[in-house]
Design a protein around this motif. Structure first.
Motif, PDB file in Angstrom:
ATOM      1  N   VAL A  64      90.224  12.294  15.562  1.00  0.00           N
ATOM      2  CA  VAL A  64      89.775  13.325  14.630  1.00  0.00           C
ATOM      3  C   VAL A  64      90.452  14.639  15.008  1.00  0.00           C
ATOM      4  N   ARG A  65      90.349  15.624  14.106  1.00  0.00           N
ATOM      5  CA  ARG A  65      90.984  16.916  14.345  1.00  0.00           C
ATOM      6  C   ARG A  65      89.998  18.023  14.676  1.00  0.00           C
ATOM      7  N   SER A  66      88.698  17.748  14.479  1.00  0.00           N
ATOM      8  CA  SER A  66      87.709  18.796  14.726  1.00  0.00           C
ATOM      9  C   SER A  66      86.347  18.186  14.999  1.00  0.00           C
ATOM     10  N   ALA A  67      85.450  19.032  15.499  1.00  0.00           N
ATOM     11  CA  ALA A  67      84.067  18.604  15.728  1.00  0.00           C
ATOM     12  C   ALA A  67      83.414  18.226  14.401  1.00  0.00           C
ATOM     13  N   GLU A  68      83.726  18.972  13.349  1.00  0.00           N
ATOM     14  CA  GLU A  68      83.149  18.692  12.040  1.00  0.00           C
ATOM     15  C   GLU A  68      83.562  17.307  11.538  1.00  0.00           C
ATOM     16  N   GLU A  69      84.820  16.963  11.762  1.00  0.00           N
ATOM     17  CA  GLU A  69      85.303  15.647  11.344  1.00  0.00           C
ATOM     18  C   GLU A  69      84.617  14.545  12.146  1.00  0.00           C
ATOM     19  N   LEU A  70      84.398  14.790  13.430  1.00  0.00           N
ATOM     20  CA  LEU A  70      83.695  13.812  14.254  1.00  0.00           C
ATOM     21  C   LEU A  70      82.254  13.641  13.771  1.00  0.00           C
ATOM     22  N   ARG A  71      81.605  14.734  13.468  1.00  0.00           N
ATOM     23  CA  ARG A  71      80.230  14.667  12.953  1.00  0.00           C
ATOM     24  C   ARG A  71      80.170  13.858  11.653  1.00  0.00           C
ATOM     25  N   ALA A  72      81.123  14.085  10.782  1.00  0.00           N
ATOM     26  CA  ALA A  72      81.166  13.351   9.512  1.00  0.00           C
ATOM     27  C   ALA A  72      81.343  11.847   9.756  1.00  0.00           C
ATOM     28  N   ARG A  73      82.161  11.501  10.728  1.00  0.00           N
ATOM     29  CA  ARG A  73      82.367  10.075  11.039  1.00  0.00           C
ATOM     30  C   ARG A  73      81.113   9.458  11.637  1.00  0.00           C
ATOM     31  N   ILE A  74      80.373  10.237  12.419  1.00  0.00           N
ATOM     32  CA  ILE A  74      79.105   9.737  12.971  1.00  0.00           C
ATOM     33  C   ILE A  74      78.117   9.510  11.837  1.00  0.00           C
ATOM     34  N   GLU A  75      77.980  10.521  10.985  1.00  0.00           N
ATOM     35  CA  GLU A  75      77.002  10.460   9.895  1.00  0.00           C
ATOM     36  C   GLU A  75      77.319   9.365   8.881  1.00  0.00           C
ATOM     37  N   SER A  76      78.601   9.066   8.707  1.00  0.00           N
ATOM     38  CA  SER A  76      78.978   8.012   7.757  1.00  0.00           C
ATOM     39  C   SER A  76      78.880   6.617   8.369  1.00  0.00           C
ATOM     40  N   GLY A  77      78.654   6.561   9.687  1.00  0.00           N
ATOM     41  CA  GLY A  77      78.551   5.276  10.359  1.00  0.00           C
ATOM     42  C   GLY A  77      79.876   4.690  10.800  1.00  0.00           C
ATOM     43  N   GLU A  78      80.958   5.456  10.671  1.00  0.00           N
ATOM     44  CA  GLU A  78      82.276   4.966  11.079  1.00  0.00           C
ATOM     45  C   GLU A  78      82.370   4.759  12.590  1.00  0.00           C
ATOM     46  N   VAL A  79      81.602   5.549  13.335  1.00  0.00           N
ATOM     47  CA  VAL A  79      81.566   5.417  14.796  1.00  0.00           C
ATOM     48  C   VAL A  79      80.111   5.303  15.233  1.00  0.00           C
ATOM     49  N   ALA A  80      79.894   4.663  16.365  1.00  0.00           N
ATOM     50  CA  ALA A  80      78.540   4.492  16.890  1.00  0.00           C
ATOM     51  C   ALA A  80      77.927   5.852  17.247  1.00  0.00           C
ATOM     52  N   GLU A  81      76.637   5.966  17.027  1.00  0.00           N
ATOM     53  CA  GLU A  81      75.960   7.231  17.328  1.00  0.00           C
ATOM     54  C   GLU A  81      75.950   7.534  18.822  1.00  0.00           C
ATOM     55  N   HIS A  82      75.804   6.499  19.629  1.00  0.00           N
ATOM     56  CA  HIS A  82      75.750   6.709  21.080  1.00  0.00           C
ATOM     57  C   HIS A  82      77.003   6.124  21.707  1.00  0.00           C
ATOM     58  N   PRO A  83      77.729   6.824  22.494  1.00  0.00           N
ATOM     59  CA  PRO A  83      77.527   8.166  23.030  1.00  0.00           C
ATOM     60  C   PRO A  83      78.220   9.261  22.220  1.00  0.00           C
ATOM     61  N   THR A  84      78.601   8.942  21.001  1.00  0.00           N
ATOM     62  CA  THR A  84      79.398   9.882  20.213  1.00  0.00           C
ATOM     63  C   THR A  84      78.676  11.195  19.950  1.00  0.00           C
ATOM     64  N   TRP A  85      77.357  11.160  19.733  1.00  0.00           N
ATOM     65  CA  TRP A  85      76.625  12.420  19.515  1.00  0.00           C
ATOM     66  C   TRP A  85      76.750  13.339  20.725  1.00  0.00           C
ATOM     67  N   GLU A  86      76.646  12.741  21.909  1.00  0.00           N
ATOM     68  CA  GLU A  86      76.774  13.549  23.128  1.00  0.00           C
ATOM     69  C   GLU A  86      78.166  14.175  23.220  1.00  0.00           C
ATOM     70  N   GLU A  87      79.174  13.401  22.835  1.00  0.00           N
ATOM     71  CA  GLU A  87      80.530  13.940  22.885  1.00  0.00           C
ATOM     72  C   GLU A  87      80.754  14.968  21.786  1.00  0.00           C
ATOM     73  N   TYR A  88      80.096  14.790  20.659  1.00  0.00           N
ATOM     74  CA  TYR A  88      80.156  15.802  19.605  1.00  0.00           C
ATOM     75  C   TYR A  88      79.571  17.122  20.122  1.00  0.00           C
ATOM     76  N   ILE A  89      78.432  17.033  20.797  1.00  0.00           N
ATOM     77  CA  ILE A  89      77.804  18.237  21.368  1.00  0.00           C
ATOM     78  C   ILE A  89      78.739  18.876  22.394  1.00  0.00           C
ATOM     79  N   GLU A  90      79.337  18.058  23.241  1.00  0.00           N
ATOM     80  CA  GLU A  90      80.295  18.566  24.226  1.00  0.00           C
ATOM     81  C   GLU A  90      81.465  19.251  23.529  1.00  0.00           C
ATOM     82  N   LEU A  91      81.938  18.658  22.465  1.00  0.00           N
ATOM     83  CA  LEU A  91      83.051  19.224  21.702  1.00  0.00           C
ATOM     84  C   LEU A  91      82.682  20.577  21.100  1.00  0.00           C
ATOM     85  N   THR A  92      81.493  20.690  20.548  1.00  0.00           N
ATOM     86  CA  THR A  92      81.073  21.984  19.986  1.00  0.00           C
ATOM     87  C   THR A  92      80.912  23.027  21.090  1.00  0.00           C
ATOM     88  N   ASN A  93      80.443  22.600  22.260  1.00  0.00           N
ATOM     89  CA  ASN A  93      80.342  23.530  23.390  1.00  0.00           C
ATOM     90  C   ASN A  93      81.724  23.989  23.843  1.00  0.00           C
TER      91      ASN A  93
END
Length: 98
Positions: A50-79
């Motif tokens: 992905v190119r951004s945290a927003e794109e990663l979030r969209a992939r999580i929400e659409s189910g393209e990637v597993a929620e765990h541990p991706t949510w944690e990495e999304y949070i890390e990315l936003t930080n």
């Protein structure tokens, strides 16, 4: 030995004014910190192609990637993005001072 004594000694040895030595050291630290944060950010983005945290979030929400541990990495990315933005503000402030 106190830090100020070492700075004075290095300054004299290198023929660089103490102020310049401290300024350049501080800038070098900030640049290195930025480099490390950007490398960590790139690693996460690359892992999920992905190119951004927003794109990663969209992939999580659409189910393209597993929620765990991706949510944690999304949070890390936003930080990481927040910390990089703060570093940029520091660079701007310093540029106006020097």
């Amino acid at each position: 030995m106190e830090t100020s004594v070492v700075i004075k000694e290095v300054s004299e040895r290198l023929g660089i004014p103490e102020y310049d030595l401290v300024r350049e050291g501080f800038l070098s630290y900030l640049r290195e910190r930025k480099r490390l944060l950007m490398a960590e950010r790139f690693e996460i983005l690359s892992r999920y192609r992905v190119r951004s945290a927003e794109e990663l979030r969209a992939r999580i929400e659409s189910g393209e990637v597993a929620e765990h541990p991706t949510w944690e990495e999304y949070i890390e990315l936003t930080n990481l993005d927040s910390e990089l933005a703060q570093l940029e503000k520091y660079f701007e402030k310093l540029a106006s001072l020097w």
